[in-house]
Each structure stands twice: as C-alpha cells, then as structure tokens.
Scaffold this motif. Structure first.
Motif, PDB file in Angstrom:
ATOM      1  N   UNK A  64       0.823  -1.220   0.000  1.00 17.13           N
ATOM      2  CA  UNK A  64       0.000   0.000   0.000  1.00 17.13           C
ATOM      3  C   UNK A  64       0.851   1.261   0.000  1.00 17.13           C
ATOM      4  N   UNK A  65       0.161   2.369   0.300  1.00 17.63           N
ATOM      5  CA  UNK A  65       0.788   3.678   0.132  1.00 17.63           C
ATOM      6  C   UNK A  65       1.251   4.237   1.465  1.00 17.63           C
ATOM      7  N   UNK A  66       2.424   4.851   1.446  1.00 14.62           N
ATOM      8  CA  UNK A  66       2.919   5.569   2.623  1.00 14.62           C
ATOM      9  C   UNK A  66       3.044   7.039   2.246  1.00 14.62           C
ATOM     10  N   UNK A  67       2.412   7.903   3.048  1.00 17.20           N
ATOM     11  CA  UNK A  67       2.462   9.354   2.781  1.00 17.20           C
ATOM     12  C   UNK A  67       3.352   9.974   3.846  1.00 17.20           C
ATOM     13  N   UNK A  68       4.402  10.664   3.417  1.00 21.78           N
ATOM     14  CA  UNK A  68       5.344  11.258   4.359  1.00 21.78           C
ATOM     15  C   UNK A  68       5.270  12.776   4.245  1.00 21.78           C
ATOM     16  N   UNK A  99       8.651  18.692   0.547  1.00 23.78           N
ATOM     17  CA  UNK A  99       8.870  17.779   1.686  1.00 23.78           C
ATOM     18  C   UNK A  99       7.754  16.744   1.841  1.00 23.78           C
ATOM     19  N   UNK A 100       6.914  16.593   0.805  1.00 20.39           N
ATOM     20  CA  UNK A 100       5.869  15.558   0.845  1.00 20.39           C
ATOM     21  C   UNK A 100       6.281  14.427  -0.096  1.00 20.39           C
ATOM     22  N   UNK A 101       6.311  13.238   0.445  1.00 17.46           N
ATOM     23  CA  UNK A 101       6.752  12.090  -0.363  1.00 17.46           C
ATOM     24  C   UNK A 101       5.675  11.015  -0.304  1.00 17.46           C
ATOM     25  N   UNK A 102       5.351  10.466  -1.472  1.00 18.05           N
ATOM     26  CA  UNK A 102       4.397   9.357  -1.528  1.00 18.05           C
ATOM     27  C   UNK A 102       5.120   8.126  -2.062  1.00 18.05           C
ATOM     28  N   UNK A 103       5.004   7.051  -1.309  1.00 19.53           N
ATOM     29  CA  UNK A 103       5.694   5.813  -1.683  1.00 19.53           C
ATOM     30  C   UNK A 103       4.653   4.726  -1.937  1.00 19.53           C
ATOM     31  N   UNK A 104       4.685   4.157  -3.133  1.00 22.48           N
ATOM     32  CA  UNK A 104       3.770   3.058  -3.446  1.00 22.48           C
ATOM     33  C   UNK A 104       4.543   1.768  -3.193  1.00 22.48           C
ATOM     34  N   UNK A 105       4.335   1.204  -2.008  1.00 24.96           N
ATOM     35  CA  UNK A 105       5.138   0.068  -1.547  1.00 24.96           C
ATOM     36  C   UNK A 105       4.981  -1.161  -2.424  1.00 24.96           C
ATOM     37  N   UNK A 106       6.033  -1.968  -2.450  1.00 20.87           N
ATOM     38  CA  UNK A 106       6.045  -3.185  -3.282  1.00 20.87           C
ATOM     39  C   UNK A 106       5.882  -4.438  -2.446  1.00 20.87           C
ATOM     40  N   UNK A 147       4.132  -5.774   5.934  1.00 18.75           N
ATOM     41  CA  UNK A 147       4.126  -4.459   6.575  1.00 18.75           C
ATOM     42  C   UNK A 147       3.051  -3.656   5.846  1.00 18.75           C
ATOM     43  N   UNK A 148       2.412  -2.742   6.563  1.00 15.71           N
ATOM     44  CA  UNK A 148       1.332  -1.983   5.934  1.00 15.71           C
ATOM     45  C   UNK A 148       1.680  -0.507   5.890  1.00 15.71           C
ATOM     46  N   UNK A 149       1.571   0.093   4.718  1.00 13.92           N
ATOM     47  CA  UNK A 149       1.896   1.514   4.523  1.00 13.92           C
ATOM     48  C   UNK A 149       1.106   2.401   5.474  1.00 13.92           C
ATOM     49  N   UNK A 150       1.684   3.534   5.862  1.00 12.89           N
ATOM     50  CA  UNK A 150       0.970   4.436   6.764  1.00 12.89           C
ATOM     51  C   UNK A 150       1.386   5.884   6.541  1.00 12.89           C
ATOM     52  N   UNK A 151       0.851   6.782   7.358  1.00 12.91           N
ATOM     53  CA  UNK A 151       1.199   8.203   7.260  1.00 12.91           C
ATOM     54  C   UNK A 151       2.335   8.487   8.242  1.00 12.91           C
ATOM     55  N   UNK A 152       3.371   9.156   7.784  1.00 12.65           N
ATOM     56  CA  UNK A 152       4.491   9.497   8.662  1.00 12.65           C
ATOM     57  C   UNK A 152       4.690  11.006   8.646  1.00 12.65           C
TER      58      UNK A 152
END
Ligand code: S3P
Length: 438
Positions: A44-48, A76-83, A230-235
């Motif tokens: 899933x997606x992690x928003x930093x 300073x905003x990063x979006x990661x589409x986890x694999x 592991x599950x993507x989250x907001x950081x």
C-alpha cells in the motif's frame, strides 16, 4: 551575521550578535530515511510529510526507485507506493549511496535477504568507512557479500540468500548496525535479536511497529520475527534535533539571543545535546511536548547563556553522537576546559571528526589537544576568536559548526567545502541569516 558566497563551495561567515525569533529546521534525517525504507517494503501507500530533502535522503529514494518502487516527491511531501517485503526488483545498475552511511548500512541488511544481486557504492568518504561491522553478523545469518578488503569497504556486491535469524550481541551501540540486522531479520527464518551495550537511537523500532512488524523491545535488546506483511501508513517527520543543535549552541553562545525552534524531535535517544548544554550551564526550555507518528516532538526555547567547560563521557555523547562538532564549538567559547572521552566512533563518521574539528579550532585560534578517543578544549571564556579559514573536509556537520563559531569571531570564518551542508540541511546559511540580529 551575513554570509558571502553562499552559492559557491566557499562561504565567508561574518561575525554576528544574538539569534532571535522563531524558526523550524528541516525534517529528521534518520526518520526520513526509514520512512522510505519501510514504505518501499510495505504493502500500500505511505504518505510522508516533513521529509528531509537532503542529499543523503535523496540517495535513499534513488536506491528504491532503482529497485522499481514508485516514489513521488513534492518538496517535503513524499508518496511511496510500496512493493511489499519481497516485491523489490533487482537493480539494473550499481546503487550509489553518495555520502550516506545510513542508506548503505541499512540497504546491506535488507538486500542480503532479498532474492537478487546488487552492488552498492558511494563517494570517496563513504568508500573509506567501515562496513565489516554490518557484514560480519550478516554472514553469520547466511548472507553472501563480497567487497574490497574482505568486504569491509565499499563497493559491496550482495547475492541475496534465505537468511537464518540470530541472536547478535553487538560490540558497539550503533543504530545503523542494529537497523541493518533487524531489516535482514524481517525476511529471515525465525527470530532475530540485537543486543546493544547501550541503547542507540530507536527510530527503526518505533517506525517498524507503526508499519505492523512483529517486534519487541526489552531494555537494550530488540527482537523481530519474520514478518509477512508491513502496511503503509502516514508518517509526519519532526524537525531534526541534530540540525536544531547548531542553533541551540549558536544562540546560547551569542549575546542577546532568544530563539524558539519549533517542532523538533525529542526522542530520548537523541536529546543528548540538550542534556550536555544544560550541564554546561545553557538555558534551554522544552515546551509543548507532544507525539507525532510514534515520536516525541516539542518546541525548544534557547537564550544566551554563560557556558562552562565540562567532562563529557562516551555514554553522555551517545544520544548526541552527531553533535560532537557543535559541542566542541560550545566548549571553545565556554569558561574553563572541556574534556570529551569515549568518542572513538567519531573517527569513522563522514570525516575523522576528532582530527577535523581539532584542525578547525586550531585554525581559528582555540587551543585544543586531540586524543585517540576524544579531545580537550581550552575555552575562551566567551571572548571572540580572531577567525580565519577552515576546511570542512566535505563534512556537513563540520561546516555548520564552524559557521556558528564565526558568529563569535573578529574577522569572520571562511568555510571551504560549505556546500556539504546540503547533505542534511539545505538552506542552512539562509536560515542562519534570518534569525541573526543585524
Ligand atoms: C544514524 C545512526 C548514527 C548516526 C548517523 C545516523 C541512523 O550512526 O551517527 O548520522 O540514522 O541510524 P551509527 O549507527 O554509526 O552510530
């Protein structure tokens, strides 16, 4: 204060008076790195938010992009589409970690457990830094790693293997080493435990829990069990206390300072600079303590103080490990002698920080004696030094520390290799100009 030549490699910092007003500092480097590591191997997606746009963190983003992770960055905003834990693909080229020890050591741990071949290298400084500390325990877990000088120096070539969990008693307190082994442990058979002689920074433990890893902490021991997902989250990344440290010391040393640094990470494993400055007589108030993404955060109010020399042990320095150069600058203007011992690790950072800070202090007229595991500094009792030219040796924290020393100089300090600040604090010189009383 003013700075001349900000956009060249050499900057002249003019003397200045107090630091006043309110400011923020860029995001925490360690937490920013980990957000990309864990976001990339999560589902899933992690928003930093608050991500540090420093060169070191961009090296981590490039490494994971090379392994097929879709990462988008808007300031300073990063979006990661986890694999997912096993979804990274073999990098088609050599991973270049630049100046970043954290990118390298954490990657060596992770990549040892993934089913493909990879090669990691870095700049001249990183290629001289010790990797054996990470490689040796990984080999015991079953890793296959080759490299220069029996795999103790980059470039390292890694052939991913199925690893076995282990109980590792680490000879040193190092968060990079601990994190490398825990990352390998995520994919290893059974349980992996790291026991440290003292507790190093614990951002990995805190963030892995947020992502849902099966991890437990007991004193200085951390255990992780093979994790399926592991599950993507907001950081939300707080300001870096290691960047705030320059301003804490600069403000404490200068007359008429009254500076509020907002939204700084105050994780107990990182607040050594506050404790050491207080021990030296510094006036620092921690205000508005709160929590963000599992990390303690607060605002720091610092005022001009009359600092006194102190004896600082390795144990006191561990939660301020990256603050050694700026602590030396605080000591340079304190009343009396400061002795720092048990700091041998500082010889293998981005530069040999004991030798380099000793050279810099001597160049501006501060008496000091280099020791194998530390330094003795004779304070000027607040009197300004003459100034002069110093070389950062490409080390960002040396450049920023000496900029703060320049505020207390007569002729200013010319900093050679000033663009190294971009490694952890892009915009540092502008930020300093904004809070300096003209
Ligand atoms: C870091 C750990 C520390 C620190 C470095 C960042 C991390 O290094 O000096 O700047 O993010 O894990 P060691 O683990 O070598 O002490």
């Amino acid at each position: 204060m003013s700075a001349t030549g900000i956009f060249s490699g050499s900057v002249l910092i003019h003397p200045g008076s107090g630091l006043k007003g309110e400011m923020t500092v860029p995001g925490d480097k360690s937490i920013s790195h980990r957000s990309v590591f864990f976001g990339s191997i999560a589902e899933g997606t992690t928003e930093v938010t608050g991500f540090l746009e420093g060169e070191d963190n961009l090296s981590t983003i490039s490494a994971f992009s090379l392994m097929g992770v879709d990462i988008t960055r808007n300031a300073d905003r990063v979006t990661i589409h986890g694999k997912g834990l096993t979804g990274l693909s073999e990098p088609a080229d050599i991973i270049n970690a630049g100046n970043s020890g954290t990118t390298t050591r954490l990657l060596v741990g992770l990549l040892s457990s993934l089913p493909f071949f990879s090669v990691i290298t870095g700049d001249a400084s990183l290629r001289g830094r010790p990797m054996k500390r990470v490689v040796s325990p990984l080999l015991k877990m079953g890793a296959s790693i080759a490299g220069r000088k029996e795999a103790s120096l980059l470039p390292l070539a890694i052939t991913g293997k199925k690893l076995k969990g282990m109980r590792f008693e680490s000879p040193i307190a190092s968060a990079q080493l601990k994190s490398a082994i825990l990352l390998a442990g995520l994919n290893a058979e059974g349980e992996t435990t790291v026991i440290e002689p003292e507790k190093s920074r614990d951002h990995t433990e805190r963030m892995l829990k947020l992502f849902g890893a099966d991890l437990s902490v007991s004193g200085n021991a951390v255990s992780v069990r093979s994790t399926k997902t592991l599950t993507g989250c907001k950081i939300e990344v707080p300001g870096d206390i290691s960047s705030a440290a320059f301003f804490l010391v600069g403000a404490a040393l200068a007359q008429g300072s009254d500076l509020l640094i907002k939204n700084v990470g105050v994780n107990p494993t990182r607040v050594g600079i506050i404790d050491i400055l207080k021990k030296m007589g510094g006036s620092i108030e921690v205000r508005g303590a709160r929590e963000a993404s599992g990390e303690p955060v607060a605002d720091l109010l610092v005022k001009s103080s009359s600092l006194k020399g102190a004896d600082i042990s390795g144990r006191e320095l561990l939660p301020a490990i990256d603050e050694f150069p700026i602590i030396c600058v605080a000591a340079a203007f304190a009343e009396g002698t400061t002795t720092i011992a048990g700091a041998g690790e500082l010889r293998v950072k981005e530069s040999d920080r004991i030798a380099v800070i000793s050279e810099c202090l001597s160049a501006i007229g501060v008496r000091n004696e280099e020791r194998p595991d530390g330094i003795v500094i004779e304070g000027t009792r607040g009197k300004p030094v003459k100034g002069g030219t110093i070389r950062s040796h490409g080390d960002h924290r040396i450049a920023m520390s000496m900029a703060m020393a320049a505020l207390n100089s007569i002729d200013g300090i010319q900093i050679e290799g000033a663009s190294s600040v971009d490694v952890s604090f892009p915009g540092f010189f502008r930020a300093l100009g904004k809070v300096t009383i003209a």
